[in-house]
Design an enzyme around this catalytic site. Sequence first.
Site, mmCIF file in Angstrom:
data_model
loop_
_atom_site.group_PDB
_atom_site.id
_atom_site.type_symbol
_atom_site.label_atom_id
_atom_site.label_comp_id
_atom_site.label_asym_id
_atom_site.label_seq_id
_atom_site.Cartn_x
_atom_site.Cartn_y
_atom_site.Cartn_z
ATOM 1 C CB THR A 1 36.938 40.464 31.548
ATOM 2 O OG1 THR A 1 37.117 39.200 31.728
ATOM 3 C CG2 THR A 1 35.614 41.017 31.726
ATOM 4 C CG ASP A 2 39.172 36.233 29.308
ATOM 5 O OD1 ASP A 2 38.842 35.932 30.470
ATOM 6 O OD2 ASP A 2 40.062 34.826 29.259
ATOM 7 C CD GLU A 3 36.885 36.603 34.860
ATOM 8 O OE1 GLU A 3 36.353 36.468 35.637
ATOM 9 O OE2 GLU A 3 38.520 37.178 35.194
ATOM 10 C CE1 TYR B 1 35.353 42.419 36.728
ATOM 11 C CE2 TYR B 1 35.957 40.259 35.732
ATOM 12 C CZ TYR B 1 36.075 41.388 36.049
ATOM 13 O OH TYR B 1 37.332 41.932 34.782
ATOM 14 C CE LYS C 1 34.926 44.888 33.223
ATOM 15 N NZ LYS C 1 35.594 45.781 32.782
ATOM 16 C CG HIS D 1 37.120 28.126 40.095
ATOM 17 N ND1 HIS D 1 37.691 28.085 40.951
ATOM 18 C CD2 HIS D 1 37.738 29.304 39.009
ATOM 19 C CE1 HIS D 1 39.240 28.036 40.291
ATOM 20 N NE2 HIS D 1 38.475 29.306 39.374
HETATM 21 P P1 NAD Z 1 42.412 47.331 39.047
HETATM 22 O O1 NAD Z 1 41.271 47.173 40.015
HETATM 23 O O2 NAD Z 1 43.766 46.670 39.213
HETATM 24 O O3 NAD Z 1 42.345 48.953 38.533
HETATM 25 C C1 NAD Z 1 40.749 49.874 38.147
HETATM 26 C C2 NAD Z 1 40.671 50.906 38.706
HETATM 27 O O4 NAD Z 1 39.649 51.380 38.316
HETATM 28 C C3 NAD Z 1 41.191 51.815 40.015
HETATM 29 O O5 NAD Z 1 43.022 52.284 39.937
HETATM 30 C C4 NAD Z 1 40.325 52.211 40.721
HETATM 31 O O6 NAD Z 1 40.580 53.269 41.720
HETATM 32 C C5 NAD Z 1 39.696 52.515 39.546
HETATM 33 N N1 NAD Z 1 37.369 52.710 39.924
HETATM 34 C C6 NAD Z 1 37.228 51.994 40.425
HETATM 35 N N2 NAD Z 1 35.639 52.045 40.510
HETATM 36 C C7 NAD Z 1 35.869 53.524 40.139
HETATM 37 C C8 NAD Z 1 34.614 54.642 40.141
HETATM 38 N N3 NAD Z 1 33.192 54.413 40.003
HETATM 39 N N4 NAD Z 1 35.401 55.840 39.359
HETATM 40 C C9 NAD Z 1 37.080 56.102 38.584
HETATM 41 N N5 NAD Z 1 37.392 54.519 38.918
HETATM 42 C C10 NAD Z 1 36.875 53.801 39.817
HETATM 43 O O7 NAD Z 1 41.881 46.472 37.825
HETATM 44 P P2 NAD Z 1 42.499 46.167 36.368
HETATM 45 O O8 NAD Z 1 43.096 44.681 36.403
HETATM 46 O O9 NAD Z 1 43.710 47.162 36.220
HETATM 47 O O10 NAD Z 1 41.553 46.568 35.438
HETATM 48 C C11 NAD Z 1 41.081 47.470 34.487
HETATM 49 C C12 NAD Z 1 40.064 46.684 32.805
HETATM 50 O O11 NAD Z 1 40.497 45.681 32.722
HETATM 51 C C13 NAD Z 1 39.196 47.027 34.750
HETATM 52 O O12 NAD Z 1 38.071 47.059 33.624
HETATM 53 C C14 NAD Z 1 38.536 45.453 33.752
HETATM 54 O O13 NAD Z 1 37.078 44.523 34.157
HETATM 55 C C15 NAD Z 1 39.429 44.706 32.761
HETATM 56 N N6 NAD Z 1 39.941 43.770 33.291
HETATM 57 C C16 NAD Z 1 41.352 42.629 33.526
HETATM 58 C C17 NAD Z 1 41.642 42.237 33.917
HETATM 59 C C18 NAD Z 1 42.886 41.418 34.798
HETATM 60 O O14 NAD Z 1 43.595 40.497 33.931
HETATM 61 N N7 NAD Z 1 42.958 42.411 35.457
HETATM 62 C C19 NAD Z 1 41.360 40.872 32.740
HETATM 63 C C20 NAD Z 1 40.807 41.542 31.609
HETATM 64 C C21 NAD Z 1 40.227 42.800 31.586
HETATM 65 P P1 TYD Z 2 42.746 35.472 39.717
HETATM 66 O O1 TYD Z 2 43.544 36.425 40.070
HETATM 67 O O2 TYD Z 2 40.760 35.876 40.988
HETATM 68 O O3 TYD Z 2 41.398 36.036 38.226
HETATM 69 P P2 TYD Z 2 40.265 35.182 37.664
HETATM 70 O O4 TYD Z 2 39.006 34.073 38.592
HETATM 71 O O5 TYD Z 2 38.783 36.233 37.450
HETATM 72 O O6 TYD Z 2 40.487 35.184 36.452
HETATM 73 O O7 TYD Z 2 42.601 34.090 39.648
HETATM 74 C C1 TYD Z 2 43.061 33.266 38.587
HETATM 75 C C2 TYD Z 2 42.830 31.985 38.988
HETATM 76 O O8 TYD Z 2 43.126 31.662 40.418
HETATM 77 C C3 TYD Z 2 41.260 31.576 39.211
HETATM 78 O O9 TYD Z 2 40.636 30.240 38.678
HETATM 79 C C4 TYD Z 2 41.078 31.309 40.473
HETATM 80 C C5 TYD Z 2 42.605 30.794 41.185
HETATM 81 N N1 TYD Z 2 43.120 30.864 42.846
HETATM 82 C C6 TYD Z 2 43.214 30.605 43.343
HETATM 83 O O10 TYD Z 2 43.719 29.729 42.934
HETATM 84 N N2 TYD Z 2 43.245 31.019 44.797
HETATM 85 C C7 TYD Z 2 43.774 32.408 44.903
HETATM 86 O O11 TYD Z 2 43.884 32.683 46.437
HETATM 87 C C8 TYD Z 2 42.887 32.994 43.442
HETATM 88 C C9 TYD Z 2 42.893 34.485 43.673
HETATM 89 C C10 TYD Z 2 43.344 32.565 42.992
#
Ligand code: NAD
Ligand code: TYD
Length: 344
Positions: A124-126, A148, A152, A274
């Site tokens: 992730t970019d985070e 988090y 990562k 944040h």
């Molecule tokens: P999500 O939370 O929707 O899904 C995560 C999945 O991993 C779930 O199905 C969960 O059951 C499984 N999981 C958790 N712990 C596990 C373990 N110990 N063993 C096996 N499976 C396990 O997440 P997502 O949004 O689909 O993200 C997927 C990946 O992409 C993650 O690695 C996340 O860090 C990365 N990512 C997400 C975003 C985003 O905006 N959602 C952005 C950048 C990177």
């Molecule tokens: P989020 O979806 O949790 O992603 P991340 O924090 O990993 O970027 O949140 C996206 C943005 O929205 C972040 O700046 C936090 C804000 N946010 C709210 O303002 N209210 C909320 O209830 C949530 C979940 C997020």
Amino acid sequence: MKKILVTGGAGFIGSCFVKMLLKRKSRKHIVILDKLTYAGNIKNLEGYIDRDCVEFVKGDICSTRLLDNVVPGVDIIYNFAAETHVDRSILKGASFVRTDVMGTYTLLQKALEYKVSRFVQVSTDEVYGSLDKGKFSENDPIEPNSPYSASKSGADLLVRAFYKTYGLPAIITRSSNNYGPFQHPEKFIPLFITNALEGKPLPIYGDGKNVRDWIYVEDNCRAIDIVGRRGKIGQVYNIGAAEEKENVYIARKIIKFTGADKNLLTFITDRPGHDRRYALCARKLKSLGWKKEYTFNKGLGKTVKWYQENKEWWQEVKRGSFKKYYRKMYGKRIAASREEKAKK
Ligand code: NAD
Ligand code: TYD
């Protein structure tokens, strides 16, 4: 025939990735390994999981014994499995360290032992932390600010170390915030869409001016696939759509798209630590031939429509343990915001 292991394949992005692979004609065998935590949902794979070329294994990436059964014969691993919600990591971080760091380490060890030909770490970019101006490039240092993103980052450093020390053919993708169908309603965009559809408050943190660079989930999955096939071993690839938006802008768009009452917008106390802004330079990815297909407006419209048409999916998710989490996370903050408004 290629054997592909997708960990976390029942989550939001992992399930989209599996569906994308299955739409292609090439011969393959896909093993999905997922623990089915609160975030995993087998319904995300409905209509795909019963195919002959798909095998679903419920299990944990931290289990060496399980991986000894699953990894032999695998050509490529895409590691999506992770604990992923920043707010939950602030409440309780242990599962993040366990899965995101130890789980990735365990998977890396097994990838090496069974001579996997490619390991794609979905990051992730985070990990870069927050920035005021400009964009993050792959060469910038990592400065994570939440449990988090720190977890990562730990995973990214281990992937790098396995490449440098043991020559494991690994690649890292770092994408910006994803949105789209099947995203758990704990995250910003689906929480706001579903609350708007239910007539509930849209709880916006702080002044609402934090910025994220939003990418439609299918665009990210296409990018991960391209990096997996054409990316250079040992490299990091940023994945961003150059769609920087303030949270409050998105909240107002959701109100417009859903026709909800604009008074639902509720400013509440900020998230600790944040990050103010994320923005990515995706030049390196584009040099592999990737281009986004969705503008933010198009992607958000499609996403809102999906949540409008798939109420059963998210209502079921919101009915379970989510209720307790929601009360803990938002109850007092929303009440305090209402009191303050009443005083004015
Ligand atoms: P999500 O939370 O929707 O899904 C995560 C999945 O991993 C779930 O199905 C969960 O059951 C499984 N999981 C958790 N712990 C596990 C373990 N110990 N063993 C096996 N499976 C396990 O997440 P997502 O949004 O689909 O993200 C997927 C990946 O992409 C993650 O690695 C996340 O860090 C990365 N990512 C997400 C975003 C985003 O905006 N959602 C952005 C950048 C990177
Ligand atoms: P989020 O979806 O949790 O992603 P991340 O924090 O990993 O970027 O949140 C996206 C943005 O929205 C972040 O700046 C936090 C804000 N946010 C709210 O303002 N209210 C909320 O209830 C949530 C979940 C997020």
